[in-house]
Design a protein around this motif. Structure first.
Motif, short mmCIF file in Angstrom:
data_model
loop_
_atom_site.label_atom_id
_atom_site.label_comp_id
_atom_site.label_asym_id
_atom_site.label_seq_id
_atom_site.Cartn_x
_atom_site.Cartn_y
_atom_site.Cartn_z
N LEU A 85 0.82 -1.21 0.00
CA LEU A 85 0.00 0.00 0.00
C LEU A 85 0.85 1.26 0.00
O LEU A 85 1.94 1.30 0.60
CB LEU A 85 -0.94 0.00 1.20
CG LEU A 85 -2.17 -0.91 1.01
CD1 LEU A 85 -2.80 -1.27 2.35
CD2 LEU A 85 -3.18 -0.24 0.11
N LYS A 86 0.34 2.28 -0.69
CA LYS A 86 1.01 3.56 -0.82
C LYS A 86 0.12 4.67 -0.25
O LYS A 86 -1.10 4.51 -0.18
CB LYS A 86 1.27 3.85 -2.31
CG LYS A 86 2.03 2.78 -3.05
CD LYS A 86 2.13 3.10 -4.53
CE LYS A 86 2.87 2.02 -5.29
NZ LYS A 86 2.97 2.34 -6.75
N PRO A 87 0.71 5.77 0.13
CA PRO A 87 -0.11 6.89 0.64
C PRO A 87 -1.21 7.30 -0.34
O PRO A 87 -2.31 7.69 0.10
CB PRO A 87 0.91 8.00 0.85
CG PRO A 87 2.19 7.27 1.16
CD PRO A 87 2.15 6.06 0.28
N SER A 101 -27.63 0.43 -8.92
CA SER A 101 -27.58 1.54 -7.96
C SER A 101 -27.21 1.06 -6.57
O SER A 101 -27.30 1.82 -5.60
CB SER A 101 -28.94 2.24 -7.92
OG SER A 101 -29.95 1.33 -7.54
N TYR A 102 -26.75 -0.18 -6.47
CA TYR A 102 -26.44 -0.75 -5.16
C TYR A 102 -24.99 -0.49 -4.80
O TYR A 102 -24.07 -0.95 -5.48
CB TYR A 102 -26.70 -2.26 -5.16
CG TYR A 102 -28.11 -2.64 -5.54
CD1 TYR A 102 -28.34 -3.64 -6.48
CD2 TYR A 102 -29.21 -2.01 -4.97
CE1 TYR A 102 -29.63 -4.00 -6.84
CE2 TYR A 102 -30.50 -2.37 -5.33
CZ TYR A 102 -30.70 -3.36 -6.26
OH TYR A 102 -31.97 -3.72 -6.61
N TRP A 103 -24.82 0.23 -3.67
CA TRP A 103 -23.49 0.56 -3.18
C TRP A 103 -23.43 0.33 -1.68
O TRP A 103 -24.41 0.52 -0.97
CB TRP A 103 -23.17 2.04 -3.43
CG TRP A 103 -22.96 2.39 -4.86
CD1 TRP A 103 -23.92 2.69 -5.79
CD2 TRP A 103 -21.71 2.49 -5.54
NE1 TRP A 103 -23.35 2.97 -6.99
CE2 TRP A 103 -22.00 2.86 -6.88
CE3 TRP A 103 -20.39 2.31 -5.16
CZ2 TRP A 103 -20.99 3.05 -7.83
CZ3 TRP A 103 -19.38 2.51 -6.10
CH2 TRP A 103 -19.69 2.87 -7.42
N GLY A 104 -22.23 -0.04 -1.20
CA GLY A 104 -22.01 -0.07 0.23
C GLY A 104 -21.80 1.34 0.75
O GLY A 104 -21.70 2.31 -0.02
N LYS A 105 -21.69 1.45 2.08
CA LYS A 105 -21.52 2.76 2.69
C LYS A 105 -20.07 3.22 2.68
O LYS A 105 -19.78 4.38 2.96
CB LYS A 105 -22.05 2.73 4.13
CG LYS A 105 -23.55 2.54 4.20
CD LYS A 105 -24.04 2.56 5.63
CE LYS A 105 -25.56 2.40 5.67
NZ LYS A 105 -26.08 2.43 7.05
N GLY A 106 -19.17 2.31 2.38
CA GLY A 106 -17.76 2.66 2.28
C GLY A 106 -16.98 2.34 3.54
O GLY A 106 -17.51 2.34 4.65
N THR A 107 -15.70 2.07 3.34
CA THR A 107 -14.79 1.82 4.46
C THR A 107 -13.51 2.60 4.19
O THR A 107 -12.98 2.58 3.07
CB THR A 107 -14.53 0.31 4.64
OG1 THR A 107 -13.72 0.10 5.80
CG2 THR A 107 -13.85 -0.32 3.44
N LEU A 108 -13.02 3.29 5.21
CA LEU A 108 -11.88 4.19 5.04
C LEU A 108 -10.57 3.42 5.15
O LEU A 108 -10.36 2.67 6.12
CB LEU A 108 -11.93 5.30 6.08
CG LEU A 108 -10.75 6.28 6.09
CD1 LEU A 108 -10.67 7.04 4.77
CD2 LEU A 108 -10.88 7.25 7.27
N VAL A 109 -9.70 3.65 4.18
CA VAL A 109 -8.34 3.12 4.21
C VAL A 109 -7.38 4.30 4.26
O VAL A 109 -7.44 5.18 3.40
CB VAL A 109 -8.05 2.26 2.97
CG1 VAL A 109 -6.57 1.88 2.91
CG2 VAL A 109 -8.93 1.01 2.97
N THR A 110 -6.53 4.32 5.28
CA THR A 110 -5.55 5.39 5.43
C THR A 110 -4.15 4.77 5.43
O THR A 110 -3.86 3.88 6.23
CB THR A 110 -5.76 6.15 6.74
OG1 THR A 110 -7.09 6.67 6.77
CG2 THR A 110 -4.77 7.30 6.86
N VAL A 111 -3.32 5.25 4.51
CA VAL A 111 -1.95 4.75 4.40
C VAL A 111 -1.01 5.92 4.70
O VAL A 111 -0.92 6.87 3.94
CB VAL A 111 -1.66 4.19 3.00
CG1 VAL A 111 -0.25 3.59 2.98
CG2 VAL A 111 -2.70 3.17 2.60
N SER A 112 -0.34 5.83 5.83
CA SER A 112 0.57 6.91 6.21
C SER A 112 1.56 6.40 7.24
O SER A 112 1.33 5.38 7.90
CB SER A 112 -0.21 8.10 6.78
OG SER A 112 -0.71 7.81 8.07
N SER A 113 2.65 7.12 7.37
CA SER A 113 3.66 6.76 8.37
C SER A 113 3.52 7.64 9.59
O SER A 113 4.26 7.49 10.55
CB SER A 113 5.05 6.88 7.75
OG SER A 113 5.23 8.16 7.20
#
Length: 113
Positions: A85-87, A101-113
């Protein structure tokens, strides 16, 4: 009401890995190609990867070789294995049944040091 249940997001250091999961209703999962999209702050939503009902997989060039999409038909679940994974992979990741039109609510991915 159709619900997709996403999980697996979080914080990871550059070079790390995460696996996202998305459970969908069987009537949807078995009849549609499933996909993962992402939206970074200030950017438009973009395609990450798709997996067809027949097993064909497609990837955005930015993630090819690092991300793997897979389907578990017994669990009506689509996965996104994200390695190296990259920033710039930081975004909210959404699961969808392609061309619906079917979508999930989303999940956050954060890539940082």
């Amino acid at each position: 009401q159709v619900q997709f249940v996403e999980s697996g997001g979080g914080w990871v250091q550059p070079g790390g890995s995460l696996r996202l999961s998305c459970a969908a209703p069987g009537s949807i999962f078995s009849n549609y190609n499933m996909g993962w999209y992402r939206q970074a702050p200030g950017s438009q939503r973009e395609l990450v990867a798709t997996a067809s009902t027949g097993g064909t997989k497609k990837y955005a060039s930015s993630v090819k070789g690092r991300f793997t999409i897979s389907r578990d038909n017994a669990k009506n679940t689509v996965y996104l294995q994200m390695n190296s994974l990259k920033p710039e992979d930081t975004a909210v990741y959404y699961c969808t049944a392609e061309f619906t039109s079917y979508w999930g609510k989303g999940t956050l991915v954060t890539v940082s040091s």
